[in-house]
Scaffold this motif. Sequence first.
Motif, PDB file in Angstrom:
ATOM      1  N   VAL A   1       0.831  -1.208   0.000  1.00  0.00           N
ATOM      2  CA  VAL A   1       0.000   0.000   0.000  1.00  0.00           C
ATOM      3  C   VAL A   1       0.864   1.256   0.000  1.00  0.00           C
ATOM      4  CG1 VAL A   1      -1.710   1.319   1.320  1.00  0.00           C
ATOM      5  CG2 VAL A   1      -1.963  -1.158   1.051  1.00  0.00           C
ATOM      6  N   GLY A   2       1.977   1.206   0.696  1.00  0.00           N
ATOM      7  CA  GLY A   2       2.832   2.381   0.781  1.00  0.00           C
ATOM      8  C   GLY A   2       3.889   2.487  -0.297  1.00  0.00           C
ATOM      9  N   PHE A   3       3.874   1.573  -1.273  1.00  0.00           N
ATOM     10  CA  PHE A   3       4.976   1.515  -2.228  1.00  0.00           C
ATOM     11  C   PHE A   3       5.068   2.774  -3.090  1.00  0.00           C
ATOM     12  CE2 PHE A   3       7.023  -0.027  -6.206  1.00  0.00           C
ATOM     13  CZ  PHE A   3       8.259  -0.326  -5.660  1.00  0.00           C
ATOM     14  N   GLY A   4       3.927   3.302  -3.501  1.00  0.00           N
ATOM     15  CA  GLY A   4       3.969   4.534  -4.290  1.00  0.00           C
ATOM     16  C   GLY A   4       4.585   5.683  -3.512  1.00  0.00           C
ATOM     17  N   LEU A   5       4.308   5.733  -2.228  1.00  0.00           N
ATOM     18  CA  LEU A   5       4.903   6.767  -1.381  1.00  0.00           C
ATOM     19  C   LEU A   5       6.397   6.536  -1.206  1.00  0.00           C
ATOM     20  CD1 LEU A   5       2.104   6.802   1.346  1.00  0.00           C
ATOM     21  CD2 LEU A   5       2.460   8.512  -0.449  1.00  0.00           C
ATOM     22  N   GLU A   6       6.783   5.258  -1.132  1.00  0.00           N
ATOM     23  CA  GLU A   6       8.206   4.918  -1.029  1.00  0.00           C
ATOM     24  C   GLU A   6       8.954   5.414  -2.265  1.00  0.00           C
ATOM     25  OE1 GLU A   6      10.916   0.859  -0.580  1.00  0.00           O
ATOM     26  OE2 GLU A   6       8.799   0.817  -0.009  1.00  0.00           O
ATOM     27  N   LEU A   7       8.355   5.216  -3.435  1.00  0.00           N
ATOM     28  CA  LEU A   7       8.990   5.685  -4.675  1.00  0.00           C
ATOM     29  C   LEU A   7       9.125   7.208  -4.702  1.00  0.00           C
ATOM     30  CD1 LEU A   7       7.273   3.403  -7.355  1.00  0.00           C
ATOM     31  CD2 LEU A   7       9.584   3.191  -6.425  1.00  0.00           C
ATOM     32  N   LYS A   8       8.207   7.889  -4.020  1.00  0.00           N
ATOM     33  CA  LYS A   8       8.237   9.356  -3.984  1.00  0.00           C
ATOM     34  C   LYS A   8       9.186   9.881  -2.910  1.00  0.00           C
ATOM     35  CE  LYS A   8       4.036  11.308  -4.729  1.00  0.00           C
ATOM     36  NZ  LYS A   8       2.578  11.520  -4.531  1.00  0.00           N
ATOM     37  N   GLY A   9       9.790   8.962  -2.140  1.00  0.00           N
ATOM     38  CA  GLY A   9      10.743   9.380  -1.120  1.00  0.00           C
ATOM     39  C   GLY A   9      10.128   9.821   0.191  1.00  0.00           C
ATOM     40  N   VAL A  10       8.860   9.458   0.427  1.00  0.00           N
ATOM     41  CA  VAL A  10       8.206   9.813   1.687  1.00  0.00           C
ATOM     42  C   VAL A  10       8.858   9.018   2.824  1.00  0.00           C
ATOM     43  CG1 VAL A  10       6.012   9.763   2.950  1.00  0.00           C
ATOM     44  CG2 VAL A  10       6.046  10.334   0.503  1.00  0.00           C
ATOM     45  N   PRO A  11       9.195   9.664   3.916  1.00  0.00           N
ATOM     46  CA  PRO A  11       9.835   8.952   5.035  1.00  0.00           C
ATOM     47  C   PRO A  11       8.976   7.790   5.534  1.00  0.00           C
ATOM     48  CG  PRO A  11      10.009  11.323   5.345  1.00  0.00           C
ATOM     49  CD  PRO A  11       9.107  11.117   4.169  1.00  0.00           C
TER      50      PRO A  11
ATOM     51  N   HIS B   1      -3.820   4.157   7.335  1.00  0.00           N
ATOM     52  CA  HIS B   1      -5.116   4.840   7.236  1.00  0.00           C
ATOM     53  C   HIS B   1      -5.967   4.238   6.119  1.00  0.00           C
ATOM     54  CE1 HIS B   1      -8.140   7.990   6.906  1.00  0.00           C
ATOM     55  NE2 HIS B   1      -7.842   8.089   5.615  1.00  0.00           N
ATOM     56  N   TYR B   2      -5.361   4.059   4.939  1.00  0.00           N
ATOM     57  CA  TYR B   2      -6.140   3.551   3.809  1.00  0.00           C
ATOM     58  C   TYR B   2      -6.379   2.048   3.899  1.00  0.00           C
ATOM     59  CZ  TYR B   2      -6.229   8.108   1.735  1.00  0.00           C
ATOM     60  OH  TYR B   2      -6.479   9.439   1.514  1.00  0.00           O
ATOM     61  N   ILE B   3      -5.487   1.337   4.565  1.00  0.00           N
ATOM     62  CA  ILE B   3      -5.767  -0.077   4.844  1.00  0.00           C
ATOM     63  C   ILE B   3      -7.029  -0.185   5.691  1.00  0.00           C
ATOM     64  CG2 ILE B   3      -4.940  -2.087   6.141  1.00  0.00           C
ATOM     65  CD1 ILE B   3      -2.081  -1.281   5.190  1.00  0.00           C
ATOM     66  N   GLY B   4      -7.163   0.710   6.648  1.00  0.00           N
ATOM     67  CA  GLY B   4      -8.377   0.747   7.452  1.00  0.00           C
ATOM     68  C   GLY B   4      -9.594   1.152   6.644  1.00  0.00           C
TER      69      GLY B   4
ATOM     70  N   LEU C   1      -9.208  -3.542   5.946  1.00  0.00           N
ATOM     71  CA  LEU C   1      -8.174  -4.554   6.115  1.00  0.00           C
ATOM     72  C   LEU C   1      -7.293  -4.326   7.345  1.00  0.00           C
ATOM     73  CD1 LEU C   1      -6.933  -5.226   2.459  1.00  0.00           C
ATOM     74  CD2 LEU C   1      -8.348  -6.698   3.898  1.00  0.00           C
ATOM     75  N   SER C   2      -7.771  -3.540   8.290  1.00  0.00           N
ATOM     76  CA  SER C   2      -6.997  -3.351   9.524  1.00  0.00           C
ATOM     77  C   SER C   2      -6.723  -4.708  10.167  1.00  0.00           C
ATOM     78  CB  SER C   2      -7.778  -2.460  10.496  1.00  0.00           C
ATOM     79  OG  SER C   2      -7.869  -1.141   9.997  1.00  0.00           O
TER      80      SER C   2
ATOM     81  N   GLY D   1     -10.565 -11.029  -3.155  1.00  0.00           N
ATOM     82  CA  GLY D   1     -11.202  -9.776  -2.792  1.00  0.00           C
ATOM     83  C   GLY D   1     -10.332  -8.909  -1.901  1.00  0.00           C
ATOM     84  N   MET D   2      -9.610  -9.535  -0.980  1.00  0.00           N
ATOM     85  CA  MET D   2      -8.729  -8.781  -0.097  1.00  0.00           C
ATOM     86  C   MET D   2      -7.554  -8.211  -0.871  1.00  0.00           C
ATOM     87  SD  MET D   2      -8.895 -11.418   3.125  1.00  0.00           S
ATOM     88  CE  MET D   2      -7.965 -10.466   4.311  1.00  0.00           C
ATOM     89  N   ARG D   3      -7.031  -8.973  -1.827  1.00  0.00           N
ATOM     90  CA  ARG D   3      -5.925  -8.454  -2.647  1.00  0.00           C
ATOM     91  C   ARG D   3      -6.376  -7.243  -3.453  1.00  0.00           C
ATOM     92  NH1 ARG D   3      -4.899 -14.055  -3.273  1.00  0.00           N
ATOM     93  NH2 ARG D   3      -5.749 -14.121  -5.396  1.00  0.00           N
ATOM     94  N   GLN D   4      -7.614  -7.285  -3.945  1.00  0.00           N
ATOM     95  CA  GLN D   4      -8.101  -6.137  -4.692  1.00  0.00           C
ATOM     96  C   GLN D   4      -8.257  -4.922  -3.792  1.00  0.00           C
ATOM     97  OE1 GLN D   4      -7.860  -4.511  -7.320  1.00  0.00           O
ATOM     98  NE2 GLN D   4      -9.078  -5.835  -8.631  1.00  0.00           N
ATOM     99  N   ARG D   5      -8.649  -5.138  -2.556  1.00  0.00           N
ATOM    100  CA  ARG D   5      -8.729  -4.030  -1.604  1.00  0.00           C
ATOM    101  C   ARG D   5      -7.355  -3.400  -1.373  1.00  0.00           C
ATOM    102  NH1 ARG D   5     -13.452  -3.688   1.597  1.00  0.00           N
ATOM    103  NH2 ARG D   5     -14.948  -5.350   1.165  1.00  0.00           N
ATOM    104  N   VAL D   6      -6.317  -4.243  -1.353  1.00  0.00           N
ATOM    105  CA  VAL D   6      -4.955  -3.712  -1.207  1.00  0.00           C
ATOM    106  C   VAL D   6      -4.615  -2.809  -2.389  1.00  0.00           C
ATOM    107  CG1 VAL D   6      -2.512  -4.306  -1.053  1.00  0.00           C
ATOM    108  CG2 VAL D   6      -4.198  -5.695   0.158  1.00  0.00           C
TER     109      VAL D   6
END
Length: 268
Positions: free
Chosen positions: A111-121, A131-134, A138-139, A152-157
Amino acid sequence: MANPMPARAADQSGTATSDAIVEVRDICKRYGDIEALRGINLEFERGKLTTLLGPSGCGKTTLLKIIAGLVPATSGQIRINGKVVTGPGPERAFVFQDFALMPWATVLRNVGFGLELKGVPQAERHRIAKHYIGEVGLSGFEEKYPHELSGGMRQRVGIARAFSVNADVLLLDEPFSAVDEQNRRKFQEDLLQLVEKERKTFLFVTHSIEEAVYVSDRIVLLSPRPGRVSQIIEPNIDRSAAPDVIRRDKGYLDVVEEIWQGLRQYAE
């Protein structure tokens, strides 16, 4: 429930709004001798969900990928927020039909991979990802891997990953096609809640007429190849009622039937 307003056929040029975030201008696409799309002109309004619907092979996914910058048009132009698209960009996020998750990464990292590519800490991207997993229900699954999840859970991811990068435009290519009918209906309801909460612009591809009418502010019907805009329908569904009431409502069923009558000649 009072019947919703009847479906309204919009201007087939697709230029019914001045608040367009996505502009599609004279888009044509050829694959060798095959003409996939011809002269597509559309505008997509900010904060609305528009569905691309039509017979198999009409170019729905091709158009979506051209807007995403994943496939080049043969001719024509796409503008996002007034800027010409020359490739993928941070203002767009794509949800693939086949999930496209990294099998070796946890739900949290996917879920955070796009942010990782953008250099987000790390701390910040974990906060946003959680937050978005929730938000997609999928919390508690943050440390699970894709192979440990249902389809279905993979699609939610995949949907959570698209939201996490805070893109203005989300492009969804048949995101619910791989799940059973029960989960599909739940996903449709969840999607409408996310549309309302996030106020993003959604471009949605589906083969399901019922799904298109249920979730859409506007439906663009494409003709058989070469895909052209044949009709634009605004369902005007009153979504304040319970989902089961909407699905039985005469207005909803009439729009479904209207679209089916327009498409049945192309059914194989």
